[in-house]
Design an enzyme around this catalytic site. Structure first.
Site, PDB file in Angstrom:
ATOM      1  CG  HIS A 154      -2.078  -0.986   1.058  1.00  0.00           C
ATOM      2  ND1 HIS A 154      -3.267  -0.678   0.439  1.00  0.00           N
ATOM      3  CD2 HIS A 154      -2.176  -2.292   1.442  1.00  0.00           C
ATOM      4  CE1 HIS A 154      -4.056  -1.744   0.461  1.00  0.00           C
ATOM      5  NE2 HIS A 154      -3.408  -2.745   1.052  1.00  0.00           N
ATOM      6  CG  ASP A 170      -4.132  -3.933  -2.694  1.00  0.00           C
ATOM      7  OD1 ASP A 170      -4.526  -3.636  -3.834  1.00  0.00           O
ATOM      8  OD2 ASP A 170      -4.908  -4.287  -1.788  1.00  0.00           O
ATOM      9  CG  HIS A 180      -6.513  -0.819  -1.983  1.00  0.00           C
ATOM     10  ND1 HIS A 180      -6.705   0.322  -1.246  1.00  0.00           N
ATOM     11  CD2 HIS A 180      -7.161  -1.806  -1.314  1.00  0.00           C
ATOM     12  CE1 HIS A 180      -7.427   0.044  -0.170  1.00  0.00           C
ATOM     13  NE2 HIS A 180      -7.711  -1.243  -0.192  1.00  0.00           N
ATOM     14  CG  HIS A 212      -4.987  -8.906  -4.230  1.00  0.00           C
ATOM     15  ND1 HIS A 212      -4.019  -8.470  -3.346  1.00  0.00           N
ATOM     16  CD2 HIS A 212      -6.085  -8.160  -3.952  1.00  0.00           C
ATOM     17  CE1 HIS A 212      -4.501  -7.503  -2.591  1.00  0.00           C
ATOM     18  NE2 HIS A 212      -5.767  -7.294  -2.940  1.00  0.00           N
ATOM     19  CG  HIS A 239      -8.123  -9.202  -0.658  1.00  0.00           C
ATOM     20  ND1 HIS A 239      -8.242  -7.847  -0.915  1.00  0.00           N
ATOM     21  CD2 HIS A 239      -9.373  -9.639  -0.356  1.00  0.00           C
ATOM     22  CE1 HIS A 239      -9.513  -7.493  -0.790  1.00  0.00           C
ATOM     23  NE2 HIS A 239     -10.209  -8.553  -0.444  1.00  0.00           N
ATOM     24  CG  HIS A 255      -4.351  -6.070   5.179  1.00  0.00           C
ATOM     25  ND1 HIS A 255      -4.391  -4.702   5.349  1.00  0.00           N
ATOM     26  CD2 HIS A 255      -4.415  -6.277   3.834  1.00  0.00           C
ATOM     27  CE1 HIS A 255      -4.495  -4.118   4.167  1.00  0.00           C
ATOM     28  NE2 HIS A 255      -4.512  -5.053   3.234  1.00  0.00           N
TER      29      HIS A 255
END
Length: 382
Positions: free
Chosen positions: A10, A49, A85, A156, A187, A189
């Site tokens: 991220h 992501d 994302h 993901h 995906h 966390h």
């Protein structure tokens, strides 16, 4: 042969709109690249992501370029798929990873027929597919047949076993194609691993930093970081390597004795935080006496020297009056009429007046309601 599995980095995420948290995310990514170089891995696989959004800020792209160049200088390929994302939200848009691929910094796998050969290991991958195209996802998965047992599938997606909530998952374990020795999944966390029939391994690397407060409990148990995968045996084996990240804690503050409670929280912070970085504090308010917001905020300022940021996570304050009412509702009343009667008597109505009002509420016959209203008003027909 060793690979490093990372996911959900991220880059560009600015948690709670804090610049320090954005920098934390970049620092964590740097640590992951350090691990890959120090462990002399054959490749890094990233399961989605990489960026927090499809149009990441320039700082995020620049940091990714700098760190991926370090990998390239050490001849370590970076193989990735896109996540939900950083996937395009419009058809005409592209994955931000495509820019990095153009400069030979990464290899992005978008569809299931894409693959990379690493010595005797095949790596397949499919970038995130949303709920509206789940049939396409299942069709792609049903068609893939790895040519060798030493093969990896990168995904993901939400898997029902791990995200059993409506709208959160797209596939079940039974949808996974057979023949792979490792399913590297992004995906989710939090770190997870499971063995399927035949010894195949599902490995979820998790995010390397705390992206949501729901991750704190799992972080305290399992930490965060990367997964070192050894593919030299008949079946893969894994080893977790942790990174050093900013702590986040959830602590209670009782507003009934707020100064004492805040002092207790400060002491816990001193005892439990071993990191050089000040922690993020998520506060759960407890107590039975309501407190004005301005008073609360003033009192909480005592925490500022000990935390990077604090926030009210949950407000569990229940006044004694509310608690007594809840208890009374549970234990005293046997019907709605009892509740109404207790209220009417509490505001001054007599027993007789209360009975008439309840009769009016319950009566369905209009003529009888009219008679009761006249009786209540003291104008009964003679």
């Amino acid at each position: 042969m060793q690979l490093l599995h990372i996911s959900d980095t991220h880059l560009g995420k600015r948690q709670y709109n804090l610049e320090s948290r954005e920098k934390d995310v970049y620092d964590t990514f740097t640590q992951l690249i350090d691990i890959a170089i120090n462990e002399h891995v054959k490749a890094v696989i990233h399961t989605g992501d990489l960026f927090d959004v499809n149009n990441p800020p320039n700082r995020a792209k620049l940091h990714a370029i700098k760190e991926l160049k370090r990998l390239k200088d050490h001849n370590i390929p970076f193989i990735c798929i896109a996540g939900d994302h950083d996937s395009p939200k419009r058809k005409e848009e592209i994955y931000p990873q495509r820019i990095l691929e153009e400069f030979n910094l990464i290899k992005i796998l978008q569809k299931i027929d894409n693959r990379v050969k690493l010595e005797n290991v095949e790596v397949y991958g499919i970038s995130h597919i949303s709920n509206v195209s789940v049939n396409d996802l299942k069709e792609q998965l049903s068609k893939v047949k790895p040519e060798t047992r030493k093969s990896i599938l990168m995904l993901h997606q939400g898997i029902r076993t791990y995200l059993p909530y409506q709208g959160a998952w797209q596939i079940e374990l039974s949808d996974l194609p057979k023949g792979f020795s490792l399913y590297a999944v992004g995906h989710l966390h939090s770190r997870r691993k499971d063995y399927l029939d035949g010894g195949a391994l599902i490995e979820i690397a998790g995010s390397p930093d705390i992206m949501r407060e729901e991750e704190i409990e799992d972080y305290q148990k399992s930490k965060k970081g990367a997964t070192l995968i050894d593919m030299s045996g008949d079946l893969p084996s894994i080893n977790y390597i942790n990174v050093n990240i900013r702590d986040q804690l959830v602590l209670d503050i009782n507003v009934d004795k707020i100064e004492q409670s805040i002092e207790s929280v400060i002491q816990k912070l001193k005892e439990n935080v071993k990191n050089d970085k000040k922690p993020i504090l998520h506060i759960e308010l407890e107590g039975t006496v309501p407190i004005r917001k301005d008073v609360l905020m003033t009192k909480l300022q005592a925490l500022r020297d000990y935390v990077e940021h604090y926030r009210i996570y949950k407000n569990n304050i229940v006044s004694i009056k509310e608690e007594n009412l809840k208890t009374k509702l549970k234990t005293t009343y046997s019907s709605l009429n009892d509740i109404i009667a207790d209220y009417l008597k509490g505001i001054g109505y007599t027993d007789e007046e209360t009975k008439i009002i309840i009769d009016i509420i319950n009566e369905e016959d209009e003529k009888k309601v009219e008679e009761l209203l006249k009786k209540f008003a003291g104008v009964e027909d003679k």
